[in-house]
Design an enzyme around this catalytic site. Structure first.
Site, mmCIF file in Angstrom:
data_model
loop_
_atom_site.group_PDB
_atom_site.id
_atom_site.type_symbol
_atom_site.label_atom_id
_atom_site.label_comp_id
_atom_site.label_asym_id
_atom_site.label_seq_id
_atom_site.Cartn_x
_atom_site.Cartn_y
_atom_site.Cartn_z
ATOM 1 N N GLY A 11 0.824 -1.218 0.000
ATOM 2 C CA GLY A 11 0.000 0.000 0.000
ATOM 3 C C GLY A 11 0.850 1.257 0.000
ATOM 4 O O GLY A 11 2.090 1.199 -0.040
ATOM 5 N N GLN A 12 0.161 2.421 0.077
ATOM 6 C CA GLN A 12 0.852 3.707 -0.076
ATOM 7 C C GLN A 12 1.912 3.907 1.016
ATOM 8 O O GLN A 12 3.032 4.343 0.719
ATOM 9 C CB GLN A 12 -0.166 4.853 -0.009
ATOM 10 C CG GLN A 12 0.424 6.202 -0.369
ATOM 11 C CD GLN A 12 -0.467 7.371 -0.001
ATOM 12 O OE1 GLN A 12 -1.313 7.272 0.906
ATOM 13 N NE2 GLN A 12 -0.283 8.489 -0.672
ATOM 14 N N ASP A 53 -4.101 -12.371 4.199
ATOM 15 C CA ASP A 53 -5.397 -11.714 4.403
ATOM 16 C C ASP A 53 -5.578 -11.605 5.913
ATOM 17 O O ASP A 53 -5.685 -12.625 6.591
ATOM 18 C CB ASP A 53 -6.531 -12.550 3.778
ATOM 19 C CG ASP A 53 -7.901 -11.884 3.950
ATOM 20 O OD1 ASP A 53 -8.826 -12.268 3.230
ATOM 21 O OD2 ASP A 53 -8.023 -10.973 4.808
ATOM 22 N N TYR A 142 -15.117 4.666 7.379
ATOM 23 C CA TYR A 142 -13.659 4.652 7.582
ATOM 24 C C TYR A 142 -13.310 5.248 8.947
ATOM 25 O O TYR A 142 -12.568 4.652 9.719
ATOM 26 C CB TYR A 142 -12.996 5.459 6.468
ATOM 27 C CG TYR A 142 -11.516 5.647 6.596
ATOM 28 C CD1 TYR A 142 -10.972 6.882 6.963
ATOM 29 C CD2 TYR A 142 -10.641 4.602 6.339
ATOM 30 C CE1 TYR A 142 -9.605 7.064 7.068
ATOM 31 C CE2 TYR A 142 -9.262 4.784 6.432
ATOM 32 C CZ TYR A 142 -8.761 6.018 6.796
ATOM 33 O OH TYR A 142 -7.394 6.204 6.893
ATOM 34 N N LYS A 146 -11.657 3.637 12.373
ATOM 35 C CA LYS A 146 -10.410 4.149 12.939
ATOM 36 C C LYS A 146 -10.578 4.476 14.433
ATOM 37 O O LYS A 146 -9.715 4.193 15.242
ATOM 38 C CB LYS A 146 -9.928 5.381 12.163
ATOM 39 C CG LYS A 146 -9.350 5.048 10.778
ATOM 40 C CD LYS A 146 -8.198 4.066 10.875
ATOM 41 C CE LYS A 146 -7.610 3.709 9.531
ATOM 42 N NZ LYS A 146 -6.527 2.698 9.631
HETATM 43 C C1 VAH Z 1 -7.927 8.660 3.086
HETATM 44 N N1 VAH Z 1 -5.532 8.880 2.705
HETATM 45 O O1 VAH Z 1 -8.079 9.631 2.333
HETATM 46 C C2 VAH Z 1 -6.543 8.444 3.687
HETATM 47 C C3 VAH Z 1 -6.351 9.242 4.957
HETATM 48 C C4 VAH Z 1 -6.656 11.446 6.131
HETATM 49 C C5 VAH Z 1 -6.848 10.667 4.856
HETATM 50 O O2 VAH Z 1 -6.887 8.610 6.066
HETATM 51 O O3 VAH Z 1 -8.811 7.865 3.343
#
Ligand code: VAH
Length: 328
Positions: A11-12, A53, A142, A146
């Site tokens: 990943g990034q 995974d 998301y 988190k």
């Molecule tokens: C996103 N690059 O855009 C991530 C990050 C604060 C952004 O968590 O989902």
């Protein structure tokens, strides 16, 4: 840290983190794993990147036991825009996957690094100088994963003594790996479009201010935090870290200082705009500075100069991906 496992190594963050950790700790002491077959990253093409995974608890446990890891950098996650399109899968990977990591860390006595995000905050939190300790009511799946991750990591620290630590990352900008479906991806895609086409069609409004960070700072922060003596930490999951805060218009103007014929237009993606509008504009990272000496080194001007230098050098080798237009 002696033997390190990385999830999400393709990943990034993972591509650059793996290389830096290998340079610092030795390639044989760093075990990169990835769900997707890695498509880029010179080190991955020539070295093994194990398939994993994180939802497969037994495979994860077997891999950690075999490798005898003492530290896990757990990066595997769906990012904000993809998570909004696939919320149940995002919960499964981002939360159940983390739970598997924490259980394995408890069993095999591993320390765990967990990347949280500015996305862990929502519109009820102060947008500017967002405090280290503040209300967290994110509106995106998301962000919910988190916050849940931060709470789980703190729980495993307080209840089982697992050495969990994390950072609330802003949008990350890398010249090595493309982003994977986030709301801040524009801040990377714009460079490839500028070098290749001298024009970029941005999916966020011109005045959308967000915290951002250049990847070398992000990698250094994660390693510095994990190398810090535990006794100096008052916080753990997760630290606010900040470097620069800008809008697409400000980023475009800085690029134009290098490429005067570069132009930008705006075609708003309503889903990613709504996510961005709910996020803080600038975090207060005083706790990270006080507790483990955090200090960013790249500002907007330095980031733009370095990104354009690297991308221009590599232009011939990189098939510029057409930026993902929308996830709706
Ligand atoms: C996103 N690059 O855009 C991530 C990050 C604060 C952004 O968590 O989902």
């Amino acid at each position: 840290m002696n033997k390190i496992l990385i999830t999400g190594a393709a990943g990034q963050i993972g591509v650059e983190l793996t290389q830096v950790l290998r340079d610092k700790y030795g390639a044989k002491n760093v075990v990169p794993t990835s769900y997707n077959k890695p498509a880029y990253g010179k080190f991955i093409q020539h070295e093994t990147c194990l398939s994993l995974d994180v939802r497969d608890a037994s495979a994860l446990a077997q891999l950690v036991a075999d490798a005898q890891c003492d530290t896990i950098f757990h990066l595997a996650s769906l990012l904000s825009a993809v998570a909004e399109a696939k919320p149940l899968e995002a919960w499964d990977i981002n939360v159940n996957g983390l739970l598997n990591i924490l259980e394995v860390a408890r069993t095999y006595h591993c320390a765990v690094f967990f990347p949280s995000s500015i996305g862990a905050f929502g519109p009820e939190t102060p947008y500017f100088n967002t405090p280290q300790d503040a209300i967290q009511r994110p509106k995106s799946m998301y962000g919910i994963t988190k916050v849940s991750g931060e709470l789980l990591c703190d729980y495993y620290y307080h209840h089982y003594g697992v050495d969990t630590r994390g950072l609330r990352y802003p949008g990350l900008i890398s010249s090595t790996a493309l982003p994977g479906g986030g709301t801040t991806d524009y801040a990377v895609d714009i460079f490839y479009a500028a070098v290749k086409n001298r024009h970029y069609d941005c999916f966020l409004r011109a005045d959308t201010q967000l915290d951002m960070m250049y990847m070398p700072d992000a990698i250094a922060a994660a390693i510095q935090l994990m190398e810090t003596k535990a006794a100096t930490l008052k916080h753990r999951n997760a630290f606010n870290v900040a470097a620069m805060s800008f809008t697409p218009a400000q980023l475009a103007a800085e690029i134009q200082r290098h490429l005067p014929d570069f132009t930008i237009s705006y075609q708003i993606d309503p889903i990613r705009q709504a996510i961005a509008d709910s996020w803080p504009r600038h975090l207060d990272d005083g706790a990270a500075r006080a507790e483990w000496g955090w200090q960013a080194h790249y500002d907007l001007a330095a980031t733009v100069a370095d990104m354009l230098k690297h991308i221009t050098l590599n232009e011939q080798k990189i098939n510029v991906k057409v930026p993902i237009k929308s996830f709706s």
